[in-house]
Enzyme design. Structure first.
Site, PDB file in Angstrom:
ATOM      1  N   ARG A  25     -25.401  16.094  16.914  1.00  0.00           N
ATOM      2  CA  ARG A  25     -24.888  14.329  16.484  1.00  0.00           C
ATOM      3  C   ARG A  25     -24.647  14.136  17.173  1.00  0.00           C
ATOM      4  NH1 ARG A  25     -26.195  17.000  10.543  1.00  0.00           N
ATOM      5  NH2 ARG A  25     -29.158  16.115  10.041  1.00  0.00           N
ATOM      6  N   ARG A  76      -5.998  -2.040  10.472  1.00  0.00           N
ATOM      7  CA  ARG A  76      -6.351  -3.582  10.877  1.00  0.00           C
ATOM      8  C   ARG A  76      -6.021  -4.830  11.470  1.00  0.00           C
ATOM      9  NH1 ARG A  76      -3.561  -6.739   5.093  1.00  0.00           N
ATOM     10  NH2 ARG A  76      -1.758  -5.787   7.022  1.00  0.00           N
ATOM     11  N   ARG A 118     -24.428   9.421  12.771  1.00  0.00           N
ATOM     12  CA  ARG A 118     -24.031   9.662  11.595  1.00  0.00           C
ATOM     13  C   ARG A 118     -23.163   8.403  11.096  1.00  0.00           C
ATOM     14  NH1 ARG A 118     -28.497  11.794  10.854  1.00  0.00           N
ATOM     15  NH2 ARG A 118     -29.355  12.904   9.550  1.00  0.00           N
ATOM     16  N   ARG A 174      -5.082   8.090   2.929  1.00  0.00           N
ATOM     17  CA  ARG A 174      -3.829   7.431   2.756  1.00  0.00           C
ATOM     18  C   ARG A 174      -3.039   8.873   1.963  1.00  0.00           C
ATOM     19  NH1 ARG A 174      -1.858   2.387   2.554  1.00  0.00           N
ATOM     20  NH2 ARG A 174      -3.097   0.760   2.747  1.00  0.00           N
ATOM     21  N   GLY A 211       1.305  -1.200  -0.032  1.00  0.00           N
ATOM     22  CA  GLY A 211      -0.106  -0.043   0.552  1.00  0.00           C
ATOM     23  C   GLY A 211       0.742   1.311  -0.073  1.00  0.00           C
ATOM     24  N   ASN A 229      11.544  25.981  20.124  1.00  0.00           N
ATOM     25  CA  ASN A 229      11.973  23.877  20.761  1.00  0.00           C
ATOM     26  C   ASN A 229      14.044  24.609  21.099  1.00  0.00           C
ATOM     27  OD1 ASN A 229      11.706  21.458  21.169  1.00  0.00           O
ATOM     28  ND2 ASN A 229      12.690  20.662  19.504  1.00  0.00           N
ATOM     29  N   ARG A 238      19.546  32.124  25.350  1.00  0.00           N
ATOM     30  CA  ARG A 238      17.801  31.823  25.815  1.00  0.00           C
ATOM     31  C   ARG A 238      17.956  29.825  24.783  1.00  0.00           C
ATOM     32  NH1 ARG A 238      13.920  34.088  27.137  1.00  0.00           N
ATOM     33  NH2 ARG A 238      12.932  34.248  24.936  1.00  0.00           N
ATOM     34  N   HIS A 251       4.360  35.135  12.860  1.00  0.00           N
ATOM     35  CA  HIS A 251       3.650  34.883  13.283  1.00  0.00           C
ATOM     36  C   HIS A 251       2.807  33.681  13.616  1.00  0.00           C
ATOM     37  CE1 HIS A 251       5.009  38.403  16.265  1.00  0.00           C
ATOM     38  NE2 HIS A 251       5.031  37.716  17.358  1.00  0.00           N
ATOM     39  N   ASP A 303      -0.504   2.039   9.003  1.00  0.00           N
ATOM     40  CA  ASP A 303      -1.176   1.661   9.456  1.00  0.00           C
ATOM     41  C   ASP A 303      -0.146   2.374  10.848  1.00  0.00           C
ATOM     42  OD1 ASP A 303      -3.657   1.339   8.360  1.00  0.00           O
ATOM     43  OD2 ASP A 303      -2.814  -1.120   8.761  1.00  0.00           O
TER      44      ASP A 303
END
Length: 817
Positions: free
Chosen positions: A248, A257, A343, A352, A17, A584, A793, A718, A213
């Protein structure tokens, strides 16, 4: 037949796949292979292409360069492997999908195709796999594998990189194990010569896992899984608004799978009410059913005031008796028992598709580099390796061990040994599942006795970052489950001094997972603006614990508060810092909340900018990013977008550097095929230099580019702080936040056990949660100071520092200058 050159010839194929990121793998392997002195080939249509081979001769076609003198200037006129493998003319056919066109240049009759450096440019921004994939029945037969061996030997190829799922990788290992006998058969049949048999006596194999997956063991992530999670969360975010509008319920079926990773992480990231995954069937009380439990949980949510219900079902979901749980059946239960207007949405193959997210460009690139190294180092005695990842460390593991463990999970599920199936998933999977239960369930009874309950202050610090609100939601939900009081401190320490504090509710934070920015409000004011008044507020509101979510300012604030314990008893409480900053730049942690969201915003913006630059054919865009004095965002963004140059504060800028950069761009544009120049990008961190600003650099490039290239600038500003948080940031936020709460509880209990009225909190009770390798580690704030560059920093060391060299290598800079 291919002529012998003495170079290793390696081919790459995609099988099974498709998944986003496969093109990034192909691009990386081709480019790194060329840099390491190899000839590089692609195999169209997976193993089927190996079986079919080439019935038409190669027709190598190299376009003339835009500037004929560029070849003389490249690498000072000394030939390099890159120059010899610059392009062979089939890249556009593969990218445009015109390879099987009947007229003009075609790939018909050619399944094993030689490709050069420029033939794979820009590929990693494309979804799916441009070289095609197919499930080959022919390759499963001995005759098919014999044909595949003949076709590889015919082209002189003896190294193969395979990107696919466990079936594809098993096929690769089988092919390798049979190789000596296949060569022997071909020699006996007279199909190959003795010289060929001797030269190609060993097939080198390496596997990379392409699967949405995320179902392969011994690796944290598979290529394509993060993008698939993005697609799912985008769909749920869109469904949420219509579900709330009509009150709803929606039942979503997602892929998975034998692995519930997509359903689980989507449930955590979207704030779903209930999930079904193969590894952990719904737990039921004796005499009850999962239908009863689901209805009870959702009824409780509705009674609390929720207007919408989201249930996520993995396609392989089972009950305890291995009976499939179907989305349509779940819908019937919700409709008939609870009277909900329900629904069903099956996301199907939309999961994918689409452009790869930032991580599905970075991860395959790093893994592709390691795959080439593994092939070059392979011997007949080494096992076939699979390239995996643990947190951000690229690793090699024996391929068949990983496949065996992966299949053992499915076997355990089939044997109803769900505990074993869960134990074979990585620790983060289990933590995420426990976290989902903790934050999605509205418990009727508080889990802790009164004497252990806390008043927990939650505060955001510094600039806003994606995931702050998701972390707050998880902390609040956990507090309410345990019996704690979650107290929101609005607008940081300034808000604390203004007494802007209120208690948060279970329902009030329900929609916070997908909200960007900071719902609590945030600023850079530190507690030493009036430390005595801050201590008074702590005492007045009787805070038992403090959770600060933010960047370097939060680290600084924690340091000030811990130091202030000498003078203010109110600070003798457990205090935790959860790093959240797009820069980070918090020391000792490899990831901060918001950095993935910001990286994706950067990639989206740069994809659009590059499209504009390429349309103009010969335009360079100088893109300015945020990040303060930390170059993480610029460097990783450059890797994810294929930028030609990156400027960071750590390495700075000078006139010599700029002179070399201009020279590189001139030669590179001169080497482009005439009339087919590529738009290019330069990424510059906002603090890379105070002298050579974005405007100065742009004008310099424009002036020096002459007739070869033009220059423009774009400042993202920003926009990198805002937007919807990425699923990875949301899931990480929930996981880390819950670990912070457990830390606060543990140290609160320890303080309660101290004898006497005055409590003395130890230094380790004021700490920062960090991601280091594959582990979460608590670092006391005083210890972290030793690893911090307080002036700039940022941390004193950066795990990503060497990435800049890879960025330059992947644009050919060392080979061109």
């Amino acid at each position: 037949m291919s002529q012998s050159t003495g170079k290793m010839k390696l081919a790459v194929l995609t099988s099974g796949g498709d998944s986003a990121g496969m093109n990034a793998v192909v691009r990386a392997i081709v480019k790194i292979g060329i840099l390491r002195g190899c000839e590089t080939w692609i195999v169209r249509e997976g193993y089927e292409g190996l079986v079919r081979g080439n019935t038409q001769a190669h027709s190598l076609h190299t376009d003339l360069p835009a500037d004929a003198s560029a070849l003389k200037h490249a690498h000072r006129g000394v030939p390099t492997n890159l120059m010899e493998n610059l392009r062979f003319g089939d890249g556009d056919l593969l990218r445009d999908g015109t390879g099987d066109h009947h007229h003009g240049r075609t790939l018909k009759g050619r399944y094993i195709v030689r490709v050069g450096w420029d033939d794979v440019r820009g590929w990693f921004a494309e979804g799916g796999t441009l070289i095609g994939t197919a499930r080959s029945t022919a390759f499963r037969t001995p005759e098919g594998r014999l044909s595949a061996a003949r076709n590889l030997i015919k082209e002189g190829i003896d190294a193969l990189a395979v990107c696919g799922g466990d079936g594809s990788l098993t096929g690769a290992d089988l092919f390798r194990s049979e190789w000596p006998s296949l060569v022997s058969q071909l020699l006996t049949q007279g199909v190959i010569t003795e010289e060929q048999a001797e030269k190609h006596g060993h097939l080198k194999i390496v596997g990379l896992v392409g699967s949405i997956d995320n179902d392969m063991s011994m690796t944290d992530l598979t290529i394509g899984a993060p993008t698939a999670l993005h697609r799912i969360c985008e769909a749920i975010d869109n469904i949420n608004s219509t579900a709330a509008s009509h009150s709803r319920a929606f039942v979503l079926e997602v892929m998975g799978r034998h692995c519930g990773w997509l359903a689980l992480l989507a449930g955590v990231s979207s704030g779903a009410d209930f999930i079904f995954i193969p590894e952990r069937p719904p737990q039921t009380i004796p005499g009850g059913t999962w239908e009863d439990d689901m209805c009870e949980a959702i009824r409780g949510h509705r009674e609390a005031g929720k207007r919408k219900t989201i249930v996520i079902v993995a396609e392989g979901a089972l009950d305890e008796n291995l009976q499939p749980i179907r989305a349509e059946y779940v819908k019937e239960i919700l409709t008939e028992r609870l009277g909900l207007d329900t629904r069903v949405t099956t996301l199907g193959h939309t999961q994918r598709g689409g452009r790869p997210c930032a991580f599905d460009r970075i991860l395959p690139t790093l893994q592709g580099e390691e795959a080439v190294k593994a092939l070059l180092e392979a011997t007949p005695d080494t096992p076939s390796y699979m390239i995996g990842v643990r947190e951000n460390k690229i690793i090699r593991v024996p391929l068949m061990e990983a496949v065996a463990m992966t299949r053992a999970v499915a076997d355990a599920i089939g044997a109803k040994d769900f505990a074993k199936a869960m134990s074979m998933r990585d620790p983060e999977f289990y933590q995420s599942l426990e976290g989902f239960f903790a934050t999605s369930t509205l418990f009727k009874e508080k889990q802790l006795p009164h004497c252990r309950r806390m008043r927990v202050a939650i505060m955001h610090m510094g600039a806003p970052a994606g995931g702050m609100n998701a972390a707050t939601r998880a902390a609040v939900r956990y507090c309410i489950k345990q019996g704690h009081h979650p107290l929101a401190v609005h607008n940081g320490f300034r808000g604390l001094l203004d007494d802007n504090i209120h208690e948060l509710s279970w329902l009030g934070v329900d929609a916070w997972t997908s909200r960007g920015g900071s719902e609590l409000g945030t600023n850079r004011t530190l507690p030493d603006v009036d430390l005595g008044a801050v201590a008074a507020r702590f005492q007045e509101h009787n805070f038992h614990a403090l959770l600060m979510i933010g960047g370097f300012e939060a680290f600084n604030a924690l340091l000030i508060l811990e130091t202030g314990r000498k003078h203010y008893p109110a600070f003798h409480i457990p205090m935790a810092h959860l790093p959240a900053t797009i820069s980070n730049n918090v020391p000792m942690t490899e990831f901060s909340l918001g950095s993935d969201t910001s990286l994706n915003a950067l990639v989206d913006a740069c994809d659009s900018i590059k499209q504009s630059a390429s349309a103009s054919r010969n335009r360079v865009f100088v893109v300015e990013t945020q990040g303060g004095k930390c170059g993480y965002l610029a460097t990783m963004g450059a890797l994810a977008t294929g930028a030609s140059i990156v400027y960071t504060p750590e390495q700075g800028m000078n006139l010599d550097t700029l002179r070399q950069d201009v020279k590189f761009l001139k030669i590179r544009y001169g080497l482009d095929a005439k009339g087919k120049s590529e738009g290019r990008m330069v990424i510059r961190n906002e603090c890379a230099s105070t002298v050579y600003t974005t405007d100065v650099v742009t004008k310099m490039f424009k002036e020096e580019g002459g007739n070869l290239f033009d220059a423009r600038s774009a400042s993202l500003g920003h926009t990198l702080q805002g937007g919807v948080p990425s699923p990875m940031d949301r899931a990480r936020a929930a996981r880390l936040s819950l670990r912070c709460m457990a830390f606060l509880e543990e140290h609160h209990d320890a303080l309660q056990k101290q004898v006497g009225k005055v409590k003395q909190a130890p230094p380790e009770s004021a700490a920062v949660i960090t991601i280091q390798g594959s582990a979460l580690k608590w670092v006391p704030v005083q210890e972290m100071v030793q690893h911090a560059d307080m002036k700039n920093r940022r941390g004193k060391t950066a795990w990503w520092a060497e990435i800049k060299d890879l960025v330059e290598a992947l644009v050919g800079r060392p080979e061109i200058l």
